[in-house]
Design a protein around this motif. Structure first.
Motif, PDB file in Angstrom:
ATOM      1  N   ASP A  51      -4.739  -0.542   8.170  1.00  0.00           N
ATOM      2  CA  ASP A  51      -5.936   0.101   7.619  1.00  0.00           C
ATOM      3  C   ASP A  51      -5.926   1.607   7.864  1.00  0.00           C
ATOM      4  N   THR A  52      -5.465   2.023   9.030  1.00  0.00           N
ATOM      5  CA  THR A  52      -5.371   3.464   9.314  1.00  0.00           C
ATOM      6  C   THR A  52      -4.370   4.134   8.385  1.00  0.00           C
ATOM      7  N   LYS A  53      -3.257   3.471   8.165  1.00  0.00           N
ATOM      8  CA  LYS A  53      -2.233   4.028   7.287  1.00  0.00           C
ATOM      9  C   LYS A  53      -2.737   4.091   5.843  1.00  0.00           C
ATOM     10  N   LEU A  54      -3.465   3.058   5.433  1.00  0.00           N
ATOM     11  CA  LEU A  54      -4.008   3.050   4.077  1.00  0.00           C
ATOM     12  C   LEU A  54      -4.984   4.213   3.875  1.00  0.00           C
ATOM     13  N   ASN A  75       0.826  -1.214   0.000  1.00  0.00           N
ATOM     14  CA  ASN A  75       0.000   0.000   0.000  1.00  0.00           C
ATOM     15  C   ASN A  75       0.856   1.258   0.000  1.00  0.00           C
ATOM     16  N   VAL A  76       1.896   1.283   0.839  1.00  0.00           N
ATOM     17  CA  VAL A  76       2.765   2.458   0.919  1.00  0.00           C
ATOM     18  C   VAL A  76       3.492   2.676  -0.407  1.00  0.00           C
ATOM     19  N   SER A  77       4.000   1.596  -0.984  1.00  0.00           N
ATOM     20  CA  SER A  77       4.741   1.720  -2.242  1.00  0.00           C
ATOM     21  C   SER A  77       3.846   2.213  -3.370  1.00  0.00           C
ATOM     22  N   LEU A  78       2.597   1.759  -3.389  1.00  0.00           N
ATOM     23  CA  LEU A  78       1.693   2.116  -4.480  1.00  0.00           C
ATOM     24  C   LEU A  78       1.192   3.551  -4.357  1.00  0.00           C
ATOM     25  N   TYR A  79       0.696   3.920  -3.196  1.00  0.00           N
ATOM     26  CA  TYR A  79       0.047   5.225  -3.048  1.00  0.00           C
ATOM     27  C   TYR A  79       1.034   6.359  -2.804  1.00  0.00           C
ATOM     28  N   LYS A  80       2.193   6.057  -2.247  1.00  0.00           N
ATOM     29  CA  LYS A  80       3.139   7.130  -1.943  1.00  0.00           C
ATOM     30  C   LYS A  80       4.246   7.243  -2.981  1.00  0.00           C
ATOM     31  N   TYR A  81       4.767   6.104  -3.433  1.00  0.00           N
ATOM     32  CA  TYR A  81       5.908   6.121  -4.348  1.00  0.00           C
ATOM     33  C   TYR A  81       5.546   5.695  -5.769  1.00  0.00           C
ATOM     34  N   ASN A  82       4.262   5.383  -6.033  1.00  0.00           N
ATOM     35  CA  ASN A  82       3.805   4.961  -7.360  1.00  0.00           C
ATOM     36  C   ASN A  82       4.583   3.746  -7.864  1.00  0.00           C
ATOM     37  N   GLU A  83       4.860   2.813  -6.946  1.00  0.00           N
ATOM     38  CA  GLU A  83       5.563   1.578  -7.284  1.00  0.00           C
ATOM     39  C   GLU A  83       4.656   0.394  -6.965  1.00  0.00           C
ATOM     40  N   SER A  84       4.700  -0.596  -7.828  1.00  0.00           N
ATOM     41  CA  SER A  84       3.877  -1.792  -7.634  1.00  0.00           C
ATOM     42  C   SER A  84       4.785  -2.999  -7.423  1.00  0.00           C
ATOM     43  N   ILE A 135       7.611   1.842   6.237  1.00  0.00           N
ATOM     44  CA  ILE A 135       8.071   0.688   7.018  1.00  0.00           C
ATOM     45  C   ILE A 135       9.592   0.718   7.033  1.00  0.00           C
ATOM     46  N   LEU A 136      10.169   0.871   8.216  1.00  0.00           N
ATOM     47  CA  LEU A 136      11.612   1.043   8.355  1.00  0.00           C
ATOM     48  C   LEU A 136      12.308  -0.192   8.910  1.00  0.00           C
ATOM     49  N   ASN A 137      11.551  -1.195   9.335  1.00  0.00           N
ATOM     50  CA  ASN A 137      12.143  -2.423   9.867  1.00  0.00           C
ATOM     51  C   ASN A 137      11.845  -3.590   8.941  1.00  0.00           C
ATOM     52  N   ARG A 138      12.688  -4.579   8.996  1.00  0.00           N
ATOM     53  CA  ARG A 138      12.540  -5.762   8.143  1.00  0.00           C
ATOM     54  C   ARG A 138      11.153  -6.359   8.311  1.00  0.00           C
ATOM     55  N   ILE A 139      10.498  -6.645   7.212  1.00  0.00           N
ATOM     56  CA  ILE A 139       9.162  -7.228   7.255  1.00  0.00           C
ATOM     57  C   ILE A 139       9.245  -8.637   7.838  1.00  0.00           C
ATOM     58  N   GLY A 140       8.457  -8.867   8.869  1.00  0.00           N
ATOM     59  CA  GLY A 140       8.498 -10.156   9.551  1.00  0.00           C
ATOM     60  C   GLY A 140       9.495 -10.217  10.683  1.00  0.00           C
ATOM     61  N   GLY A 141      10.262  -9.139  10.896  1.00  0.00           N
ATOM     62  CA  GLY A 141      11.238  -9.137  11.979  1.00  0.00           C
ATOM     63  C   GLY A 141      12.528  -9.826  11.592  1.00  0.00           C
ATOM     64  N   ASN A 142      13.490  -9.784  12.498  1.00  0.00           N
ATOM     65  CA  ASN A 142      14.782 -10.419  12.253  1.00  0.00           C
ATOM     66  C   ASN A 142      14.659 -11.929  12.267  1.00  0.00           C
ATOM     67  N   ILE A 143      15.528 -12.586  11.541  1.00  0.00           N
ATOM     68  CA  ILE A 143      15.521 -14.044  11.479  1.00  0.00           C
ATOM     69  C   ILE A 143      16.082 -14.600  12.785  1.00  0.00           C
TER      70      ILE A 143
END
Length: 651
Positions: A576-579, A467-476, A537-545
Motif C-alpha cells: 500500500d505504501t508503494k502504491l 501495481n508497479v507494472s501499471l503505474y511505472k511501466y504502463n504495462e497491464s 520487485i527484484l526477487n521471485r514472487i512467492g520466493g524460491n521453490i
C-alpha cells in the motif's frame, strides 16, 4: 490488658509484622481472615523487582483456617505430586544449569494449571541452591542464612510507578547479580500484559537479551507458564493466536522457543493414580471431619470420580475440602481441565491410559477442550501426525481408510458432525492396532498453515507487481500470466538491470566533465536507469521453490507475523505504501507532460499563450483577403457530388 495479651500471643516469626487488631487466639470469621491475609500481603509485597516477599509462617491456630491446598502444601520434595520421570527431567535440567554442564539460560516449564510446575521448582531450589552457593567457599553466618533461594518476579509495576516491561527489564538486570555466593534461582510466573501486542513484543525482546547476553555466568532463570484455551465472543477457534490459545507458542514465539539456550519441559495434568493417592491421604488426615459429616464411607467413590474429571491438584484438593466440610450431598464442581493442541491429538491417535472407553474419552475431550476439535487446524493435525503411530509400521489399508474419512468429513460442509466423525473414525481404526510397546514418532504442527500463508503472500506480492507494472511501466498483466511467467522472469530481468544500473551510475559519475556523453549514455540506457530497488520487485514472487517442512512447534499467527519479515501484515503495508508512491509519481509525470508544473520553463515555452498583439503579418493579409470575397448563396452549392468530384477535392 488487651494490648499486652495481644503482643504475647504473636509468634516470634511475626515480630516484624504489624500488630493485628484482633488476637489470633479468637475465632476468625471469613471476612476477618481475608482482611488479615490482605494485611500480610501488603506488608510483604516487594517494593523493587529484585526483592523477594517476606515469608510469613502462621501458627497452628491460624493454620486451621487456611484452605487445604495451603495447609497441606508440600514441605519437602518428596511430598510434591509429580511423576518420578518428570521430576528427574526437571532436576537434571536445573542441576546442569547450575554446574555449567548445560548452555541453557532459560528453563521453561509449560502445562495446565495445578500440575506442580512452580512447586517442584521452589522445592528443588531449596535443595540445590544452598549446595552450589556453599561450593564457593562461603562461611555460614546468620546473614548468609537469610539469603533466599528463590527470587520471584512480582508484577507490581503499578505500585512501583513503572511500566510493566520496564519493571520486568529492571528485575532481570538486577537478577544478573544473583550468582556466586549470592546465588538464587530466578522464577517468573506472573507475566506482564502479554495480550497487548506491544507489551508482548517488548517482553520477548527482553528475554532475547537474556539469551544473547555477553555475560559468561547468569543465574538459572525459570519461567512457569500455565497454558489454557480462552473463549472469545464468537466462541470459535478457527485461528491459533493468543486471543484463543494461551500457550508458549503464542506468548514467546518461534524465535525464543527454538533458541538453543532455552530448555523446555512440558507438564501434563496430574494422572489419576497420583491424584487419587494424594487425596486419599488427605482424607485420612481429616478422618474425624469426614466421620462427623457422614462422608467417611463414601470417600473412595467420591475421590475416584473426582480424579477422573480433574487433573488439577489445587482444584481437586479444594473440591475435596468443600465436599468434606459440607453436611449434605452436593454435585461435584471442579475447574475446567484445559488440554493443549498436541495433547488432544495424542489422545485421539494413541488413546488414553486414564479413560479406557474411547467414546467416553472423546466425549470428555470435546466438552473439556471447548472448540479445539471443531476447526480445520485440528483435522489437519490428525492428517499430519497419524503416520507417527507405531513409527509408521501399520497396514496401508488403515491409512487409506483414514484419508477416506478425512475426505468424507470435508464433504459434510463444516457441520459439527463432520469433525466428530473424523475424530471417532481415527480413534476406532487405531484402537484395533497393536502399538508395539508405545513406540511412536514425534508430533508435528500441520504444514497446511505454511502452504496457506505462502499462497496469501504470493497474492499480495502479485498485486504489488501489477501495481508497479501499471503505474511505472504502463504495462497491464493478469494474475494468470504472473503465475505462468512474469512472476519469475519479470523480477529476474529487473534484478539484472538493477545490477547494470549500479555500474552505469559509477561510469556516468566518472564522466563529470563530459555532459554531452553523460546525456547520451542516459538516453541510451533509459530502461536500465529507471529501475528502483525500493519500488521494483527484484526477487521471485512467492520466493524460491522448496519443500514445505514439518514444524514441531505450534507457531502462533501473532508472534510469527511480528518477527518474520515476510509477514502478511508487513507485505500489505509495504504494498500500500508503494502504491501511494506510484500514484503520486504517475500524477507528477502527467503534470510534467502537460506543462502545468511551475518552474519547467522549457515546457511552458512550448505551450505558451500567444498575445493577439504578436500575430504575424501573413495571418493579417490572409484575413483581409477572405473578408473581401463575396459570400456564396445556398443555390450555388451542389449537394450531390460524384465520386470523381470527391477525389478531386481530396487532391
Amino acid at each position: 490488658m488487651g494490648r499486652k495479651g495481644t503482643t504475647n500471643s504473636v509468634t516470634d516469626d511475626m515480630v516484624t509484622q504489624p500488630v493485628l487488631s484482633k488476637p489470633p487466639s479468637l475465632q476468625y470469621s471469613l471476612s476477618s481472615l481475608s482482611s488479615q491475609i490482605s494485611k500480610w500481603n501488603a506488608a510483604s509485597r516487594p517494593t523493587s523487582p529484585n526483592r523477594s516477599p517476606t515469608k510469613i509462617t502462621p501458627n497452628r491456630k491460624e493454620e486451621e483456617y487456611l484452605p487445604w491446598y495451603e495447609q497441606y502444601q508440600p514441605r519437602t520434595l518428596d511430598e510434591v505430586v509429580i511423576h518420578k520421570r518428570k521430576l528427574k527431567d526437571v532436576t537434571e535440567a536445573l542441576e546442569n544449569m547450575l554446574n555449567g554442564n548445560s548452555d541453557s539460560r532459560i528453563l521453561l516449564l509449560t502445562g495446565p494449571s495445578g500440575c506442580s510446575k512452580s512447586t517442584v521448582v521452589t522445592k528443588l531450589a531449596d535443595f540445590l541452591i544452598p549446595k552450589y552457593r556453599n561450593s564457593y567457599g562461603m562461611r555460614t553466618t546468620l546473614r548468609n542464612r537469610e539469603k533466599t533461594n528463590v527470587v520471584e518476579y512480582g508484577n507490581d509495576s503499578i505500585l512501583n510507578g513503572q511500566p510493566q516491561t520496564e519493571s520486568f527489564a529492571e528485575f532481570l538486570r538486577q537478577a544478573k547479580y544473583r550468582i556466586g555466593s549470592n546465588l538464587s534461582l530466578i522464577l517468573v510466573e506472573d507475566l506482564p500484559n502479554v495480550f497487548h501486542s506491544g507489551t508482548r513484543y517488548s517482553f520477548q525482546n527482553i528475554l532475547l537479551e537474556w539469551l544473547y547476553s555477553s555475560d559468561e555466568t547468569l543465574p538459572p532463570l525459570v519461567i512457569c507458564l500455565t497454558e489454557c484455551e480462552l473463549e472469545n465472543d464468537s466462541n470459535t477457534f478457527n485461528t491459533f493466536n493468543i486471543d484463543s490459545t494461551f500457550t508458549a507458542e503464542t506468548i514467546l514465539g518461534k524465535q525464543i522457543l527454538s533458541h538453543p539456550r532455552l530448555k523446555r519441559i512440558k507438564f501434563n495434568p496430574i494422572n489419576m493414580t497420583l491424584m487419587k493417592k494424594h487425596l486419599m491421604k488427605l482424607c485420612s488426615k481429616n478422618q474425624s471431619l469426614l466421620e462427623q459429616n457422614k462422608k467417611w464411607s463414601h470417600r473412595t467413590e467420591f475421590v475416584t470420580h473426582l480424579c477422573s474429571n480433574c487433573g488439577d491438584i489445587r482444584s481437586g484438593i479444594s473440591a475435596l475440602e468443600f465436599w468434606a466440610k459440607s453436611r449434605h450431598s452436593i454435585p461435584l464442581e471442579t475447574r475446567e481441565q484445559s488440554i493443549s493442541y498436541f495433547h488432544a491429538i495424542g489422545k485421539i491417535i494413541y488413546g488414553s491410559h486414564d479413560i479406557r472407553d474411547d467414546h467416553e474419552m472423546i466425549n470428555s475431550l470435546i466438552l473439556g477442550s471447548k472448540g479445539l476439535l471443531g476447526n480445520d487446524t485440528f483435522k489437519l493435525g490428525l492428517l499430519e501426525n497419524y503416520g507417527s503411530f507405531n513409527m509408521g509400521k501399520f497396514d496401508v489399508k488403515i491409512a487409506a481408510q483414514l484419508t477416506d474419512a478425512f475426505s468424507e468429513s470435508d464433504m459434510m460442509n463444516r457441520s459439527s458432525e463432520s469433525f466428530e466423525y473424523t475424530v471417532r473414525k481415527t480413534r476406532s481404526l487405531f484402537s484395533t492396532l497393536n502399538d508395539n510397546n508405545n513406540r511412536h514418532g514425534g508430533t508435528n504442527f500441520p504444514r497446511e498453515w505454511k502452504i496457506r500463508k505462502s499462497i496469501n503472500e504470493f497474492k499480495i506480492e502479485s498485486s504489488d507487481y501489477i501495481n508497479v507494472s501499471l503505474y511505472k511501466y504502463n504495462e497491464s498483466h493478469h494474475f494468470k500470466d504472473i503465475i505462468l511467467e512474469y512472476g519469475f522472469y519479470g523480477p529476474y530481468i529487473r534484478s539484472l538491470r538493477n545490477y547494470k544500473k549500479k555500474a552505469l551510475q559509477h561510469y556516468i559519475e566518472s564522466l563529470s566533465n563530459d555532459l554531452k556523453k553523460q546525456t547520451a549514455i542516459m538516453d541510451q540506457n533509459e530502461d536500465t536507469l529507471k529501475v528502483d530497488d525500493s519500488i521494483d520487485i527484484l526477487n521471485r514472487i512467492g520466493g524460491n521453490i522448496k519443500a514445505v517442512g514439518t514444524e514441531h512447534l505450534a507457531t502462533s499467527e501473532d508472534d510469527s507475523e511480528q518477527q518474520i519479515r515476510r509477514s502478511l501484515d508487513h507485505l500489505m503495508v509495504q504494498r500500500d505504501t508503494k502504491l501511494k508512491r506510484l500514484i503520486e509519481a504517475k500524477e507528477e509525470q502527467e503534470l510534467h507532460e502537460e506543462g502545468l508544473i511551475e518552474g519547467d520553463d522549457e515546457l511552458l515555452l512550448e505551450d505558451r499563450i500567444i498575445d493577439s498583439d504578436e500575430e504575424d503579418d501573413e495571418d493579417d493579409s490572409l484575413y483581409d483577403l477572405l473578408t473581401q470575397q463575396e459570400p456564396r448563396s445556398s443555390a450555388d452549392i451542389n449537394e450531390s457530388l460524384s465520386d470523381s468530384d470527391l477525389e478531386e477535392l481530396d487532391r
